[in-house]
Design an enzyme around this catalytic site. Structure first.
Site, PDB file in Angstrom:
ATOM      1  N   GLU A  98      19.671 -29.932  30.471  1.00 27.14           N
ATOM      2  CA  GLU A  98      19.378 -30.447  31.811  1.00 27.14           C
ATOM      3  C   GLU A  98      20.420 -30.900  32.728  1.00 27.14           C
ATOM      4  O   GLU A  98      20.700 -31.980  33.026  1.00 27.14           O
ATOM      5  CB  GLU A  98      18.421 -31.645  31.648  1.00 27.14           C
ATOM      6  CG  GLU A  98      16.935 -31.150  30.783  1.00 27.14           C
ATOM      7  CD  GLU A  98      15.898 -32.385  30.686  1.00 27.14           C
ATOM      8  OE1 GLU A  98      16.361 -33.487  31.196  1.00 27.14           O
ATOM      9  OE2 GLU A  98      15.180 -32.253  30.411  1.00 27.14           O
TER      10      GLU A  98
ATOM     11  N   GLU B 114      12.275 -27.889  25.586  1.00 29.03           N
ATOM     12  CA  GLU B 114      11.509 -29.178  25.405  1.00 29.03           C
ATOM     13  C   GLU B 114      10.001 -29.382  26.083  1.00 29.03           C
ATOM     14  O   GLU B 114       9.960 -28.482  27.046  1.00 29.03           O
ATOM     15  CB  GLU B 114      12.334 -30.398  26.174  1.00 29.03           C
ATOM     16  CG  GLU B 114      13.511 -30.837  25.450  1.00 29.03           C
ATOM     17  CD  GLU B 114      14.199 -32.073  26.414  1.00 29.03           C
ATOM     18  OE1 GLU B 114      13.587 -32.656  26.966  1.00 29.03           O
ATOM     19  OE2 GLU B 114      15.496 -32.243  25.950  1.00 29.03           O
TER      20      GLU B 114
HETATM   21  O1  IFM Z   1      13.986 -37.929  26.929  1.00 32.92           O
HETATM   22  C1  IFM Z   1      14.377 -36.958  27.874  1.00 32.92           C
HETATM   23  C2  IFM Z   1      15.286 -36.038  27.212  1.00 32.92           C
HETATM   24  O2  IFM Z   1      16.591 -36.703  26.878  1.00 32.92           O
HETATM   25  C3  IFM Z   1      15.902 -34.866  28.361  1.00 32.92           C
HETATM   26  N1  IFM Z   1      14.466 -34.400  28.867  1.00 32.92           N
HETATM   27  C4  IFM Z   1      13.385 -35.150  29.192  1.00 32.92           C
HETATM   28  C5  IFM Z   1      12.966 -36.263  28.187  1.00 32.92           C
HETATM   29  C6  IFM Z   1      11.982 -37.241  28.682  1.00 32.92           C
HETATM   30  O3  IFM Z   1      12.218 -37.712  29.794  1.00 32.92           O
END
Ligand code: IFM
Length: 483
Positions: free
Chosen positions: A163, A355
């Site tokens: 990210e 994710e």
């Molecule tokens: O916890 C975070 C993760 O570290 C990065 N992506 C989003 C998740 C939820 O906010």
């Protein structure tokens, strides 16, 4: 309509969010250790100092993965645990931890997927300018080499950056994440350019030094525009929004994806950012655009849109009372259909959902279990949409639920629980939530239960069948309704 036969089901975490042990066995400090000491920076002044104590409990945590039935586990390496100063001397104990973790995973039949950077930037390097320093891509490449040389005899799957929108946008632009900077746009974009170069240099190192044929990608994020209808007009409006750069900040897909996929910054962004845009050479853009084996996507949210009366794409607000997760994110399952589709149709790459998941109001009930029916419903709806993307022809290889276990949610401290496994932070006791058992069923049946499974594990099948009959029409409507 089903998932590919070799589809891989996993769950993800990151180092600072779960490991704890921030001062053990030679780990150096990260910007997050420092940021957490800043008054008011993190909810209730919490930090990842202890987190889930995964550093000490990793073997038990791998056993939980096995119990759930996970096929893959995506975790990140803490750069300052391996290189306490960010460059130079290697901390053998720190590297040894990941070495053991990989062995544990393989012994349990769980495929390791390694993320090289998930936000815990070495404090020592930040003090030398961090991502603003033109040497930062080289620092990251050198660190990559150390890790790849150690683990690549057993690890095949690599993700460079997690990210980038967040660690630049939240960390350097709005300052709500570590290191807490509020840089002017031209400096954020310079930092972003170095991060993109770091990604490219890292991919080169992975390919040059991996001991077994590597599969390498990265994991950007962003909200997904969701067409209100299946009409060509609405779908093209959503696609236009997906690739648009409309605001003078780093919160878009195109500024990050086009350099990596096509070796160029988007024209629209260059025009909008004007003098704030970074200078760059053709050679740098070629470095950034290293061929990838897959495109990781972290997808949580979508917003609705359509082709407006004036012919331009326009947003359509969610209605009053639209379902939201505990941290206020709109539940928007079609994001897992349209996100992979828009990214794939332009890149031609296989997609990995690196994710996806939700924060829930979860606690251990009187009966000792954690009844997170909302998470089961969320995952089922999102996964059906992912299956739809597959049916649309998108090659989706793998899915990683965020997260394996409840953990330190950055500036929000411990108040939001994203895990399949509940963590009691006072005792470090782990409890498999109902969703973990349900996800295990999804994995065991290769997704077959998604359209049919009517409740948590253990419910009578007859009852489930009755519900299914009654619910079948409703489910179809839900899938079509766009959110
Ligand atoms: O916890 C975070 C993760 O570290 C990065 N992506 C989003 C998740 C939820 O906010």
């Amino acid at each position: 309509m089903s998932f590919p036969r070799d589809f891989l089901w996993g769950a993800a975490t990151s180092a600072y969010q779960i490991e704890g042990a921030v001062a053990r066995e030679g780990r150096g400090a990260s910007v997050w250790d420092h940021f957490c000491t800043r008054p008011g920076a993190v909810h209730r002044g919490e930090s990842g100092a202890e987190a889930c104590d995964h550093y000490a409990r990793h073997a038990d945590d791998v056993a939980l993965m096995k119990e759930i039935g996970l096929q893959a586990y995506r975790f990140s390496i803490a750069w300052p645990r391996v290189l306490p100063e960010g460059t130079g001397a290697v901390n053998a104990a720190g590297l040894g931890f990941y070495d053991r973790l990989v062995d544990e995973l393989l012994k349990a039949g769980v495929q390791p997927w390694v993320t090289l950077f998930h936000w815990d930037y070495p404090l020592a390097l930040y003090r030398r300018g961090g991502w603003l320093n033109a040497d930062s891509p080289k620092w990251f490449a050198d660190y990559t080499r150390v890790v790849v040389e150690k683990l690549s005899d057993r690890v095949a799957h690599w993700i460079t950056l997690n990210e980038p929108q967040c660690f630049i946008g939240l960390g350097h632009e709005t300052g709500v994440h570590a290191p807490g900077d509020t840089l002017p746009l031209h400096q954020s974009l310079r930092a972003a350019h170095h991060a993109l170069l770091a990604h490219g240099e890292s991919i080169k190192v992975i390919r040059a030094h991996a001991k077994r044929p590597p599969k390498a990608g990265w994991a950007p994020t962003g909200d997904i525009p969701l067409p209100m209808t299946e009409s060509a007009a609405d779908v093209s409006a959503a696609r236009e929004m997906y690739w648009a750069v409309t605001k003078p900040d780093v919160w878009n897909h195109a500024w990050w994806l086009l350099p990596v996929l096509e070796g160029r910054y988007p024209e629209e962004g260059l025009r909008l950012y004007g003098a704030a845009a970074p200078t760059f050479t053709a050679e740098e853009m070629a470095t950034i655009a290293q061929p990838l084996d897959f495109l990781g996507l972290n997808i949580y949210n979508g917003f609705r849109c359509r082709r407006g009366a004036n012919g331009r794409p326009e947003r359509v607000a969610y209605g009053v009372g639209h379902p939201q997760t505990h941290n206020g994110w709109n539940v928007s399952p079609p994001a897992l259909r349209w996100g992979p589709r828009f990214a794939h149709e332009r890149s031609g790459l296989s997609i990995v959902i690196t994710e996806n998941g939700m924060a829930g109001h979860d606690w251990v009930a009187d009966d000792g279990a954690v009844h997170d029916a909302h998470r089961i419903d969320y995952l089922r709806k999102y996964l059906r949409q992912l299956r739809w993307a597959v049916a649309d022809g998108v090659p989706v290889q793998a899915y990683f639920a965020w997260s394996l276990m409840d953990n330190f949610e950055w500036a929000e401290g411990y108040r939001y629980r994203f895990g399949l496994v509940h963590v009691d932070y006072a005792t470090q006791r782990r409890t498999l939530k109902d969703s973990a058992r349900w996800y295990g069923e999804v994995i065991r049946t290769k997704g077959a239960v998604l359209g049919e499974f009517a409740g948590v594990a253990g419910r009578g099948m007859k009852k489930a069948r009755r519900r299914r009959r009654a619910g079948r029409e409703k489910e179809k409507d839900e899938e079509n309704e766009g959110a």
